[in-house]
Design a protein around this motif. Structure first.
Motif, PDB file in Angstrom:
ATOM      1  N   GLN A  81      -1.449   4.577 -52.593  1.00  0.00           N
ATOM      2  CA  GLN A  81      -1.415   3.232 -51.998  1.00  0.00           C
ATOM      3  C   GLN A  81      -2.233   2.217 -52.796  1.00  0.00           C
ATOM      4  OE1 GLN A  81      -3.484   4.875 -48.416  1.00  0.00           O
ATOM      5  NE2 GLN A  81      -4.319   2.806 -48.302  1.00  0.00           N
ATOM      6  N   HIS A  82      -2.971   2.698 -53.812  1.00  0.00           N
ATOM      7  CA  HIS A  82      -3.728   1.793 -54.673  1.00  0.00           C
ATOM      8  C   HIS A  82      -2.989   1.504 -55.980  1.00  0.00           C
ATOM      9  CE1 HIS A  82      -6.919   2.506 -51.826  1.00  0.00           C
ATOM     10  NE2 HIS A  82      -6.870   3.810 -52.077  1.00  0.00           N
ATOM     11  N   GLY A  83      -1.798   2.109 -56.128  1.00  0.00           N
ATOM     12  CA  GLY A  83      -0.998   1.849 -57.316  1.00  0.00           C
ATOM     13  C   GLY A  83      -1.239   2.804 -58.463  1.00  0.00           C
ATOM     14  N   LYS A 188      11.397  -2.666 -62.781  1.00  0.00           N
ATOM     15  CA  LYS A 188      11.685  -1.661 -63.801  1.00  0.00           C
ATOM     16  C   LYS A 188      12.863  -0.826 -63.314  1.00  0.00           C
ATOM     17  CE  LYS A 188       8.111  -3.059 -66.091  1.00  0.00           C
ATOM     18  NZ  LYS A 188       8.331  -3.951 -67.252  1.00  0.00           N
ATOM     19  N   ASN A 189      13.488  -0.100 -64.245  1.00  0.00           N
ATOM     20  CA  ASN A 189      14.644   0.707 -63.865  1.00  0.00           C
ATOM     21  C   ASN A 189      14.189   2.048 -63.297  1.00  0.00           C
ATOM     22  OD1 ASN A 189      17.314   1.133 -63.490  1.00  0.00           O
ATOM     23  ND2 ASN A 189      17.771   1.694 -65.602  1.00  0.00           N
ATOM     24  N   ALA A 190      13.393   1.949 -62.214  1.00  0.00           N
ATOM     25  CA  ALA A 190      12.813   3.149 -61.615  1.00  0.00           C
ATOM     26  C   ALA A 190      12.760   2.989 -60.104  1.00  0.00           C
ATOM     27  CB  ALA A 190      11.415   3.398 -62.169  1.00  0.00           C
ATOM     28  N   ILE A 191      12.970   4.091 -59.408  1.00  0.00           N
ATOM     29  CA  ILE A 191      12.768   4.136 -57.962  1.00  0.00           C
ATOM     30  C   ILE A 191      11.281   4.410 -57.743  1.00  0.00           C
ATOM     31  CG2 ILE A 191      13.294   5.394 -55.839  1.00  0.00           C
ATOM     32  CD1 ILE A 191      16.040   6.080 -57.098  1.00  0.00           C
ATOM     33  N   ASP A 192      10.578   3.482 -57.089  1.00  0.00           N
ATOM     34  CA  ASP A 192       9.139   3.606 -56.910  1.00  0.00           C
ATOM     35  C   ASP A 192       8.786   3.909 -55.458  1.00  0.00           C
ATOM     36  OD1 ASP A 192       8.649   3.167 -59.567  1.00  0.00           O
ATOM     37  OD2 ASP A 192       8.162   1.040 -59.334  1.00  0.00           O
ATOM     38  N   ASP A 193       7.891   4.852 -55.278  1.00  0.00           N
ATOM     39  CA  ASP A 193       7.488   5.303 -53.948  1.00  0.00           C
ATOM     40  C   ASP A 193       5.969   5.263 -53.875  1.00  0.00           C
ATOM     41  OD1 ASP A 193       7.763   6.365 -51.411  1.00  0.00           O
ATOM     42  OD2 ASP A 193       7.800   8.439 -52.102  1.00  0.00           O
ATOM     43  N   PHE A 194       5.447   4.436 -52.957  1.00  0.00           N
ATOM     44  CA  PHE A 194       4.001   4.319 -52.760  1.00  0.00           C
ATOM     45  C   PHE A 194       3.632   5.058 -51.479  1.00  0.00           C
ATOM     46  CE2 PHE A 194       5.435   0.772 -55.267  1.00  0.00           C
ATOM     47  CZ  PHE A 194       4.431   0.572 -56.207  1.00  0.00           C
ATOM     48  N   ARG A 195       2.608   5.897 -51.540  1.00  0.00           N
ATOM     49  CA  ARG A 195       2.258   6.716 -50.379  1.00  0.00           C
ATOM     50  C   ARG A 195       0.792   6.614 -50.008  1.00  0.00           C
ATOM     51  NH1 ARG A 195       5.788  11.789 -51.338  1.00  0.00           N
ATOM     52  NH2 ARG A 195       7.824  10.792 -51.337  1.00  0.00           N
ATOM     53  N   GLU A 199       1.801   6.794 -44.195  1.00  0.00           N
ATOM     54  CA  GLU A 199       2.560   5.579 -44.497  1.00  0.00           C
ATOM     55  C   GLU A 199       3.193   5.708 -45.880  1.00  0.00           C
ATOM     56  OE1 GLU A 199      -0.103   2.133 -42.265  1.00  0.00           O
ATOM     57  OE2 GLU A 199      -0.684   2.765 -44.283  1.00  0.00           O
ATOM     58  N   ARG A 200       4.322   5.039 -46.051  1.00  0.00           N
ATOM     59  CA  ARG A 200       4.933   4.990 -47.387  1.00  0.00           C
ATOM     60  C   ARG A 200       5.692   3.680 -47.531  1.00  0.00           C
ATOM     61  NH1 ARG A 200      10.363   8.756 -47.871  1.00  0.00           N
ATOM     62  NH2 ARG A 200      10.013   8.370 -50.091  1.00  0.00           N
ATOM     63  N   PHE A 201       5.901   3.280 -48.776  1.00  0.00           N
ATOM     64  CA  PHE A 201       6.729   2.111 -49.052  1.00  0.00           C
ATOM     65  C   PHE A 201       7.532   2.418 -50.305  1.00  0.00           C
ATOM     66  CE2 PHE A 201       8.185  -2.057 -50.000  1.00  0.00           C
ATOM     67  CZ  PHE A 201       8.109  -2.782 -48.813  1.00  0.00           C
ATOM     68  N   GLY A 202       8.855   2.402 -50.171  1.00  0.00           N
ATOM     69  CA  GLY A 202       9.734   2.714 -51.287  1.00  0.00           C
ATOM     70  C   GLY A 202      10.514   1.494 -51.744  1.00  0.00           C
ATOM     71  N   ILE A 203      10.700   1.372 -53.052  1.00  0.00           N
ATOM     72  CA  ILE A 203      11.436   0.249 -53.635  1.00  0.00           C
ATOM     73  C   ILE A 203      12.508   0.799 -54.573  1.00  0.00           C
ATOM     74  CG2 ILE A 203      11.286  -1.817 -55.087  1.00  0.00           C
ATOM     75  CD1 ILE A 203       8.265  -1.920 -54.288  1.00  0.00           C
ATOM     76  N   ASP A 243       0.876  -4.914 -55.863  1.00  0.00           N
ATOM     77  CA  ASP A 243       1.713  -6.108 -56.024  1.00  0.00           C
ATOM     78  C   ASP A 243       3.211  -5.864 -55.817  1.00  0.00           C
ATOM     79  OD1 ASP A 243      -0.477  -7.641 -56.460  1.00  0.00           O
ATOM     80  OD2 ASP A 243      -0.270  -7.740 -58.638  1.00  0.00           O
ATOM     81  N   PRO A 244       3.793  -4.755 -56.330  1.00  0.00           N
ATOM     82  CA  PRO A 244       5.240  -4.567 -56.102  1.00  0.00           C
ATOM     83  C   PRO A 244       5.611  -4.583 -54.620  1.00  0.00           C
ATOM     84  CG  PRO A 244       4.476  -3.058 -57.797  1.00  0.00           C
ATOM     85  CD  PRO A 244       3.251  -3.694 -57.204  1.00  0.00           C
ATOM     86  N   VAL A 245       4.742  -4.019 -53.784  1.00  0.00           N
ATOM     87  CA  VAL A 245       4.994  -4.023 -52.337  1.00  0.00           C
ATOM     88  C   VAL A 245       4.902  -5.445 -51.805  1.00  0.00           C
ATOM     89  CG1 VAL A 245       4.173  -3.187 -50.099  1.00  0.00           C
ATOM     90  CG2 VAL A 245       4.160  -1.646 -52.090  1.00  0.00           C
ATOM     91  N   GLN A 246       3.879  -6.178 -52.222  1.00  0.00           N
ATOM     92  CA  GLN A 246       3.726  -7.568 -51.771  1.00  0.00           C
ATOM     93  C   GLN A 246       4.927  -8.422 -52.190  1.00  0.00           C
ATOM     94  OE1 GLN A 246       1.266  -8.007 -49.695  1.00  0.00           O
ATOM     95  NE2 GLN A 246       0.666  -5.903 -50.185  1.00  0.00           N
TER      96      GLN A 246
END
Length: 371
Positions: A81-83, A188-195, A199-203, A243-246
């Motif tokens: 969650q801190h990147g 970026k051309n990537a599936i990003d998953d923040f955990r 909690e999680r946030f996927g882009i 930042d990507p989540v924001q």
């Protein structure tokens, strides 16, 4: 062998129902589609068509079209969650082993492609048709086959097949989804998953700056939220995330935001009785953490159409369909549950496929039964 033309009723114009209608119509069967809504629904933000799904899209003749409107991610990345990067998984390697690409697409684009393919076959959908369990039995006398592709939560076909109610199981987390558009070059051309903890946030990037996202957290089931509430809670929960989540939360289409209390169903002992059958989420709904909901719905459509073209013995075809499919769909359900448990109820740890399964094993599972 040449089989006779069959009269097929399909209840539900979702991914499974429309895909089956396209394949069966092309095989010469007479297909009637019934949809309770007033149009083809595009609920849901987006989805990833992994190589097994793209195998079916090619059979549908829609692979090139979906690649045109979709994205082709090169990797999956997991962050805390801190990147801080935790792990990476090379999607291109598994694509190469499977022989098909992985494509990300907005759900509205996929539904539009399927609806367009049906229209080109002069196959209409009867909208505003709220079929009841009693209607299912009536249809079974008029048609050679009645297929329920009518969803996980309120499938009337499942209700018709099971005397005791099959209750969807809530897994203790909410998934809030949406779509957003970023300036070119940001994604970026990537599936990003923040955990984080529980909690999680996927882009997930698509193309032309479009992407879809999902924020999820542990929650008791309550249906009091409005879309505005979900937006407020997202900003509150994820305000200190990277930042990507924001960027997602600041640029999302507010009309696309939707919160879902996530349910699946336990593996079922049968999917048909007589000439009435369930497919897709009605038969084997999995959690979004499986990554295989739409993929398995597409596989259902292809397998069923293939079996219907091989025999006129409906009972043996439907029994063979269950035998072909239930092991793989049950495995996808189990994976989804295991991932959800790790994410929402245990200490977070890298959970990309690379941490639990090799590219070779993953490709073998995805392409199992597809030739």
């Amino acid at each position: 062998m040449m089989t006779r033309t069959k009269r097929i009723a399909i209840i539900g114009a979702g991914i499974a129902g429309m895909s089956l209608a396209i394949l069966a119509t092309r095989q010469g069967h007479q297909v009637s589609m019934f949809e309770r809504g007033s149009n083809v629904l595009s609920m849901g933000a987006g989805l990833t068509l992994w190589p097994n799904a793209m195998f079916v899209m090619k059979k549908l003749g829609l692979d090139k079209k979906v690649m045109k409107v979709g994205g082709t991610p090169r990797m999956m990345r997991q962050f805390d969650q801190h990147g801080l990067l935790q792990s990476e998984f090379d999607i291109l390697t598994v694509n190469s082993l499977c022989g098909f690409p992985s494509v990300t697409v907005l759900r509205r684009e996929l539904m539009s492609l399927l609806a367009g393919a049906l229209e080109s076959l002069n196959r209409g959908i009867k909208f505003n048709c709220a079929i009841t369990a009693a209607d299912v039995m009536k249809l079974s006398h008029k048609f050679d086959l009645v297929v329920g592709a009518d969803g996980r939560m309120n499938s009337v076909v499942r209700r018709a097949l099971y005397t005791e109610k099959v209750t969807a199981r809530y897994h203790g987390f909410v998934n809030v989804i949406g779509i957003a558009r970023q300036r070119k070059g940001i994604l970026k051309n990537a599936i990003d998953d923040f955990r984080g903890q529980g909690e999680r946030f996927g882009i997930v990037p698509v193309n032309d700056g479009w992407c879809y996202w999902a924020g999820a957290w542990s929650a008791s089931a309550d249906n009091e939220h409005s879309p505005a509430n979900w937006g407020d809670e997202l900003h509150r929960r994820f305000r200190n995330w990277p930042d990507p989540v924001q960027n997602m939360l600041l640029s999302c289409e507010s009309s696309s935001v939707n919160g879902i209390f996530v349910h699946d169903i336990d593996p079922l002992p049968f999917w048909h009785q007589g000439n009435v059958l369930m497919i897709g989420d009605a038969a084997h709904a999995s959690l979004p953490t499986s990554g295989q909901g739409a993929c398995q719905a597409l596989e259902d459509a292809w397998h069923l159409a293939r079996l219907l073209n091989e025999t006129d013995d409906m009972e043996s075809a439907l029994q063979a369909f269950y035998q072909h499919r239930h092991i793989k769909t049950s495995a996808a359900q189990l994976v989804g549950r295991q991932f959800a448990k790790k994410i929402f109820y245990e200490q977070p740890e890298p959970l990309l496929p690379a941490s639990t399964i090799s590219a070779a094993e993953l490709s073998k599972f995805w392409m199992q039964g597809l030739t």
